[in-house]
Structures are given as C-alpha cells and as structure tokens.
Motif scaffolding. Structure first.
Motif, mmCIF file in Angstrom:
data_model
loop_
_atom_site.group_PDB
_atom_site.id
_atom_site.type_symbol
_atom_site.label_atom_id
_atom_site.label_comp_id
_atom_site.label_asym_id
_atom_site.label_seq_id
_atom_site.Cartn_x
_atom_site.Cartn_y
_atom_site.Cartn_z
ATOM 1 N N GLU A 1 34.420 18.672 100.178
ATOM 2 C CA GLU A 1 34.896 19.619 101.075
ATOM 3 C C GLU A 1 35.848 19.139 102.179
ATOM 4 O O GLU A 1 35.876 19.702 103.331
ATOM 5 C CB GLU A 1 33.690 20.306 101.921
ATOM 6 C CG GLU A 1 32.704 20.911 100.633
ATOM 7 C CD GLU A 1 31.405 21.384 101.434
ATOM 8 O OE1 GLU A 1 31.263 21.258 102.447
ATOM 9 O OE2 GLU A 1 30.654 22.272 100.724
ATOM 10 N N SER A 2 36.309 17.903 101.964
ATOM 11 C CA SER A 2 36.951 17.206 103.056
ATOM 12 C C SER A 2 38.362 16.817 102.743
ATOM 13 O O SER A 2 38.989 15.915 103.488
ATOM 14 C CB SER A 2 36.012 15.904 103.504
ATOM 15 O OG SER A 2 34.749 16.205 103.917
ATOM 16 N N LYS B 1 39.070 17.549 90.210
ATOM 17 C CA LYS B 1 37.724 17.533 90.462
ATOM 18 C C LYS B 1 36.798 17.159 89.393
ATOM 19 O O LYS B 1 36.769 18.306 88.349
ATOM 20 C CB LYS B 1 37.329 18.895 91.071
ATOM 21 C CG LYS B 1 37.699 19.226 92.574
ATOM 22 C CD LYS B 1 37.142 20.388 93.158
ATOM 23 C CE LYS B 1 37.462 20.751 94.539
ATOM 24 N NZ LYS B 1 36.743 22.005 95.223
ATOM 25 N N LEU C 1 29.072 16.002 98.004
ATOM 26 C CA LEU C 1 29.161 17.281 98.798
ATOM 27 C C LEU C 1 30.384 17.117 99.881
ATOM 28 O O LEU C 1 31.141 17.993 99.996
ATOM 29 C CB LEU C 1 27.968 18.060 99.137
ATOM 30 C CG LEU C 1 27.198 18.512 97.760
ATOM 31 C CD1 LEU C 1 25.735 19.139 98.314
ATOM 32 C CD2 LEU C 1 27.941 19.611 96.884
ATOM 33 N N GLU C 2 29.951 16.432 100.795
ATOM 34 C CA GLU C 2 30.910 16.207 102.064
ATOM 35 C C GLU C 2 32.241 15.562 101.568
ATOM 36 O O GLU C 2 33.184 16.304 102.058
ATOM 37 C CB GLU C 2 30.271 15.277 102.925
ATOM 38 C CG GLU C 2 31.081 15.009 104.325
ATOM 39 C CD GLU C 2 30.453 13.862 105.059
ATOM 40 O OE1 GLU C 2 30.707 12.702 104.851
ATOM 41 O OE2 GLU C 2 29.832 14.225 106.126
#
Length: 487
Positions: A208-209, A274, A204-205
C-alpha cells in the motif's frame, strides 16, 4: 520455331504470370474484408490472457453441441479449463470440452458472430511447439472485445477463488503456470507469538506504499530472508502469506540446469508487478558457498581440474535482484539453512530488508501444534454450513477412519463407503494432553516437521500421542548418535 508455337508459348507465360497475381489479389481482398468486418484478437500460450480465454471457451455452451472438439483434463492440473458438471460426479478425473486444433469454429456471442481457431507452431531455435488462439468477432465496436475479456477474466478468477497460482520457469526460461494450491490459513502456521503477524503486516504496508516509495525515489521492492534449521516452517509461512495477500507465487530455482545470469535477469524482469517470488535454499545454488571470496589455497592434487563455475554467479544474482532491469512491486522471499555462509552483499537492506530466524520448536510451539492437530470440530448452527463444514472436516487428518453401514450402495464394488469420525475431546482434556506433550519435548531440539510427522502416527489417538512422545524423543536421539561420526 513456327509463329503459332511462339504465340502458344507467350500465352503460357502470360497465364503463368497472371494467375499468381490474381491469387495474391484475392488473398489481399479477403484479408481486407476480414479486417474491415471482423475484430481479430490473438492469444499466445503462456500469457495469462490465453488462460482466461481457455476457461471462457470451456464453459461456453456451444461446445456441448459441437461435433469436433478436444477433450481436456488440464483443468484439474492448472485451472485453465473447467469440467463439465455432468461429468464431475463420476469420481474419476474431470474433463472439459475445448475447440479442436487447426479447425475453425463458429459460435455466437451477444448477438455477434464469433470464430475460434487454435493452432500450434514451432518457435525459437529448438523448434518449440507453442499454441496460439485466434478469435474474430463480426463487429466494428471495440467495446465488445473489452466485455469479452472482462467476462473471461472474471470466470478465471472465480475458478481460482480460494487458491493461489504456482508458477515456475521452464527450460526455455519462460514462466509457466504449473499448479493451483488452496490458500493455507495463517492460523495453521505455528510459530513464536508475533512472528507471522509481523511479516504479514510488513508486507501489507509495503503493497500500500507505492506512492510513498516513488515520492522518495526508492525502488518499490521488498525482500525477506528466512533462515534457520530445515523443517521449521519457512516455506509453509510463505505459502500462507501468499494466500493472505492474494498473490501468485513464482518459484526461482537458481541451481536449475541452463539458468545463467542473463536468463535470471530476464525472468525477474518478467515478473508481474504484484507477486511473490521465492528463492528456496539460496545457499545451495553455489557449490563453493554464496560469497565472492576466491579459494585461499589450491587443491591438494595439482593435476585435478578446478570445479566448474555455477551458471548463476553472485554478481548476476545481485544485479537481478536490484539492478536497473529488476521488476518493481514484487515481494521476494529467500530461504537458507546456512545463513552465515551468505555474502554480506546479498543480505544488505535494499536486497533483503527483513531477516527472520526460524529456530527449532519451543515448548510453546509443541503445545500449540498439538492443540491445532486435535482441535474438536466446531458445530455451525446453520444446516447448510454444517454440511459444508462436514465435507471439509472429513478431509482433516486428525480424525480416524471407520467403516460405516449405509443403506445406499457403495460407489464401486471394490470400495467401501468411509466416514471420518473424530475423537471426543473436551477443551480441558485437550489442554492437559497438549501441556504434557509439550513438557516431554526438549526445548529447541526438534523441528516442527518432525513433531508433525510424529503426530501423524497418532492422528486419531491424542492420548497415545501425548503418552508416547518421551519414548519417541529418546529413540530419535539414539538414532542421531548413530548417524553422527565419532572423532
């Protein structure tokens, strides 16, 4: 030759030249008229937009009145078509109505005339049959096409709700949607505390990075190496992570015949931004081990032919993973049962950033697996929720099947109505049975898959499963001793 004969011959020559010109002019005028009046959009099979439009067409009411349609059952397989509601209650395989191939169909969309034409044509060197869908809308406004595409995409997403798409490469080295699978809850994966949560938080990190990676000039890619004994939950965890992230899964089989370095690079470059790419059993793709070392000694038989090199080389695999043409934004999971046989170049950060070992089952995992397997049914307060929960619960493997008398006739004279009824266990008794089950399981001696296979033999009898596990363990060990060759 007479003069009249020459005139006749000149007339024929002139007519033979004029007629093709008139035909070409008429065809050109028709194309110009269509181009001026109609907005044309083409869709190729294999592209996601093609699937969106097939779903949209299958749900359009025009096909209920059409006189020439194609009956398709592909909706059950790949989610491209949606079955008719009236046919979904028969208990048989669902079907849907689609425009027939090679015919032009007319329909209305938001007050505008719309034509649909499906065709198949041979493409490529081997004459591969590929389907094309052409839609024409009588309008000058491009917004109507955008509205149609958004509507079709929304219908497709609605049909995929609660599922993840599974894609695989075909013999032509193109990605194909092969199936849709229900999302697997993360809580259904029994690992040591914190393992699955750590991987999910890391993924998840990463997603979003993107800006953080771009600002520092770091390729926006993330790789995970899951290694350990077979049957310890590596693939199950990947499926669950994909469901939690809402990403489709793309399976790369490195040992597939016909896959070489060039095709592998093209497949990875064609991945969407993605997604989750999986390389299962990455060590099995190379017959002599996944490393760059040459054999240190020749074979004992000098006349024997050397082994054939694999189609995919280690160098090609490394370039595909993090080369110039590698796709960014994707998450790569690689699994292996022979971690120490892998070349260090494959395992370094930037290619495989996080390494997670999957060991054989601990007593903690055995206890939690038992509890999850025989967990009593939760009773919702809302009657509608209770009915939905009942339908879902009836598919659970932890409940026994009993014949139930019913006033309604059975759906088929050869089939009897069945209802799944679960064991009546309290939380305290379930905890005690799970503890006794875990105590009888040796630490790090059995895989989670083997323990689950044992529980499947007692899917409606938790007390017997807890009482007989020690005898089953002894029988398994004796079987392993017989299979192990003596020196």
């Amino acid at each position: 030759m007479s003069i009249p004969g020459l005139f006749d011959y000149a007339k024929l020559m002139l007519m033979g030249s004029i007629i093709p010109l008139v035909q070409q002019a008429a065809s050109w005028a028709q194309e110009r008229a269509i181009s001026a009046l109609f907005l044309t959009a083409s869709f190729r099979e294999g592209d996601p937009a093609f699937d969106w439009m097939m779903v949209w067409l299958a749900q359009h009411s025009a096909w209920r009145r059409a006189r020439n349609v194609e009956i398709s059952t592909r909706g059950v397989k790949d989610g491209r078509c949606v079955s008719d509601d009236d046919a979904s209650d028969t208990g048989s395989r669902k079907f849907s109505y689609l425009p027939s191939i090679s015919d032009q169909h007319w329909m209305w969309y938001k007050g505008r005339l719309l034509t649909v034409c499906r065709s198949k044509e041979s493409t490529g060197y081997y004459g591969r049959q590929e389907e094309e869908l052409v839609i024409r809308i009588l309008t000058w406004d491009h917004k109507i096409l955008n509205t149609l595409m958004c509507e079709a995409q929304g219908m497709w997403k609605e049909g995929q709700s609660g599922q993840i798409g599974i894609h695989a490469s075909d013999s032509y080295n193109d990605w194909r949607h092969v199936a849709s699978r229900p999302k697997r809850p993360l809580k259904s994966i029994v690992l040591e505390p914190g393992v699955k949560e750590d991987i999910l938080e890391d993924a998840l990190e990463f997603l979003e990075s993107k800006e953080w990676y771009n600002d520092r000039g770091i390729p926006f890619r993330r790789g995970y190496m899951l290694y350990g004994a077979p049957g310890t939950g590596k693939t199950s965890l990947i499926q669950s992570i994909a469901g939690e992230l809402g990403l489709d899964v793309y399976i790369l089989t490195l040992s597939r015949a016909g896959l070489d370095d060039t095709a592998l690079s093209e497949l990875i470059a064609d991945l969407p931004e993605k997604c989750i790419a999986i390389m299962e059993d990455i060590d099995a793709a190379f017959t002599s081990g996944l490393n760059r070392d040459l054999p240190s000694a020749p074979t004992s038989n000098p006349d024997s032919a050397p082994p054939l090199p694999p189609d995919v080389t280690l160098s090609g695999l490394l370039n595909a993973i993090d080369g110039v043409g590698a796709q960014e934004g994707r998450i790569l999971f690689a699994t292996t049962n022979k971690y120490h046989a892998l070349d260090p170049a494959l395992c370094r950060p930037g290619r495989m950033d996080k390494h997670v070992e999957f060991k054989l089952a601990s007593r903690y995992q055995a206890r939690e697996l038992f509890r999850a397997f025989y967990q009593p049914r939760r009773k919702p307060a809302d009657p509608e929720e209770e009915e939905k929960e009942k339908e879902k619960w009836e598919k659970d493997s932890g409940f026994e099947e009993k014949l139930v008398d019913s006033s309604t006739p059975p759906p088929s004279p050869r089939r009897k109505s069945r209802k799944l009824v679960g064991p009546d266990l309290g939380e305290q008794e379930l905890g005690e049975l799970a503890a006794r089950f875990a105590e009888a399981v040796p630490e790090r001696a059995c895989s989670m898959a083997s323990l689950q296979g044992y529980l499947m033999q007692y899917k409606t009898k938790p007390r017997d499963a807890s009482a007989n596990v020690a005898q089953w363990i002894l029988h398994e060990w004796e079987g392993r001793k017989k299979e192990t060759p003596t020196s």
